[in-house]
Design an enzyme around this catalytic site. Structure first.
Site, mmCIF file in Angstrom:
data_model
loop_
_atom_site.group_PDB
_atom_site.id
_atom_site.type_symbol
_atom_site.label_atom_id
_atom_site.label_comp_id
_atom_site.label_asym_id
_atom_site.label_seq_id
_atom_site.Cartn_x
_atom_site.Cartn_y
_atom_site.Cartn_z
ATOM 1 C CB VAL A 205 3.165 0.612 4.483
ATOM 2 C CG1 VAL A 205 3.350 1.424 5.248
ATOM 3 C CG2 VAL A 205 2.262 -0.576 5.399
ATOM 4 C CE LYS A 206 5.857 4.555 -3.051
ATOM 5 N NZ LYS A 206 5.892 5.764 -4.696
ATOM 6 C CD GLN A 207 3.241 7.458 4.752
ATOM 7 O OE1 GLN A 207 3.569 8.292 3.589
ATOM 8 N NE2 GLN A 207 1.962 7.218 5.213
ATOM 9 C CG LEU B 109 -1.651 1.367 1.455
ATOM 10 C CD1 LEU B 109 -3.123 1.077 0.466
ATOM 11 C CD2 LEU B 109 -2.821 1.411 1.965
ATOM 12 C CD1 TRP B 110 3.004 4.862 -4.272
ATOM 13 C CD2 TRP B 110 2.720 2.293 -4.086
ATOM 14 N NE1 TRP B 110 4.009 4.160 -4.823
ATOM 15 C CE2 TRP B 110 3.795 2.975 -4.963
ATOM 16 C CE3 TRP B 110 1.234 1.484 -4.112
ATOM 17 C CZ2 TRP B 110 4.018 1.094 -5.893
ATOM 18 C CZ3 TRP B 110 2.642 0.063 -4.100
ATOM 19 C CH2 TRP B 110 3.658 0.490 -4.908
#
Length: 350
Positions: A236-238, A198-199
């Protein structure tokens, strides 16, 4: 002096020598060669999901380390193909994008259904594919910022992908719909054995106040991460946190004084450590965004981001425009420099 120290320059001591005082590393579930069996195997993920995540973790120059370096190329939709590929028109051809990921030693390539489907029979068995399910688009006038499903989980599965990804604009008026859509898509992906990424981005004009951009505030992005893992993201992409105090400056939501006085004090590694903590203390891996290309400073910024992510307890970097908006040899060099941070035994978790 190591190459990493040389690239970091004046920041080398403050980034490489820092020890976290907020959340102690002993409380984290850290990346490593046994991450899948040591950490994620405790979850409800199926054997097929665990196998596909292990496939990603075993690929490329970081194979066997527990860290990931991913090349993302959905910007042709997100930012327009012209804006993305005009600096190097060879990358209008999806095959060259996949070749960059392979030559760059990446664990996976993340892109649109169209990009990956167009070359899937040539490359899906050579490098793990991550299909991005939803995108913004830039032909609505005036521009609107929303994430719309462009493909299905089943189509990603059929072209041979091992993972799917999606973006949610937390804080936007559309976020409730996006949360529901992505939750259903990720549940279906897990049924098919696919890894989910998830972005977890923030988007709201009110998050910019008095010259400060709280889209990268540790407290706000941390909560976005917590929501991301709650709906079933495996990674998780943050965007990397650069400041704190979003909840207090904007005077909304709920927070606690200790977030600012102890847990996420004003140091880049502490701010990202708080992002990791919100990923269930690292039970779900945090990868940071490499950000836009800034020309001559790209190498320094990419290595700096990687050092902060690794020392905070993150799982890696996802770097696109800094790599593909250059000649291929320079893009490969930059990707290798990022990976060398994660391969280096001297760059430890703070």
């Amino acid at each position: 002096m190591s190459d990493i120290e040389r690239i970091l320059g004046d920041e080398a001591d403050s980034l490489l020598g820092y020890e976290c005082r907020g959340i102690d590393r002993k409380h984290l579930y850290l990346p490593g060669p046994d991450y899948v069996s040591r950490v994620l195997a405790d979850s409800d993920r199926s054997n097929a999901v665990l196998r596909n995540l292990q496939t990603i973790l075993e690929h490329g120059r970081l194979g066997g380390t527990g860290y990931v370096s991913i090349l993302p190329v959905d910007q042709g939709v997100e930012h327009s193909a012209g804006a993305s590929f005009a600096p190097n028109p060879l990358y209008f051809d999806p095959a060259n994008l996949v070749e960059l990921a392979i030559e760059g030693g990446c664990n996976a390539i993340a892109s649109t259904y169209g990009v990956l489907a167009s070359v899937s029979r040539r490359y899906a068995h050579r490098i793990p594919f991550l299909v991005k399910l939803n995108h913004n688009e830039l032909l609505t006038y005036p521009n609107e910022y929303d994430q719309t499903l462009f493909t299905t989980v089943e189509q990603g599965f059929e072209l041979g992908a091992v993972a799917v990804g999606a973006t949610i604009y937390f804080g936007s008026p559309e976020s409730r719909r996006q949360i529901e859509e992505v939750s259903h898509a990720f549940a279906r992906a897990h049924e098919l054995g696919l890894v989910t990424v998830l972005w977890a981005y923030l988007r709201n004009p009110a998050f910019k106040q008095d010259g400060a951009d709280y889209h990268t505030a540790a407290d706000l992005t941390g909560q976005a991460n917590h929501l991301a893992v709650t709906i079933g993201a495996d990674i998780v992409k943050q965007k990397q946190a650069t400041l704190n105090g979003g909840f207090t400056a904007l005077d909304f939501g709920k927070t606690h004084d200790r977030v600012y006085s102890e847990l996420a004090i004003d140091h880049p590694i502490e701010l990202v450590r708080y992002q990791v903590a919100n990923c269930y203390m690292g039970r779900i891996g945090l990868i940071n965004s490499g950000g836009a290309s800034a020309g001559s400073d790209d190498l320094h910024q990419a290595v700096r981001t990687a050092v902060i992510n690794k020392r905070a307890g993150g799982m890696g970097l996802i770097t696109g425009r800094k790599a593909f908006q250059k000649p291929m040899n320079e893009g490969v060099e930059l990707l290798h420099a990022i990976q060398d941070v994660y391969r280096s035994a001297s760059v430890t978790v703070a």
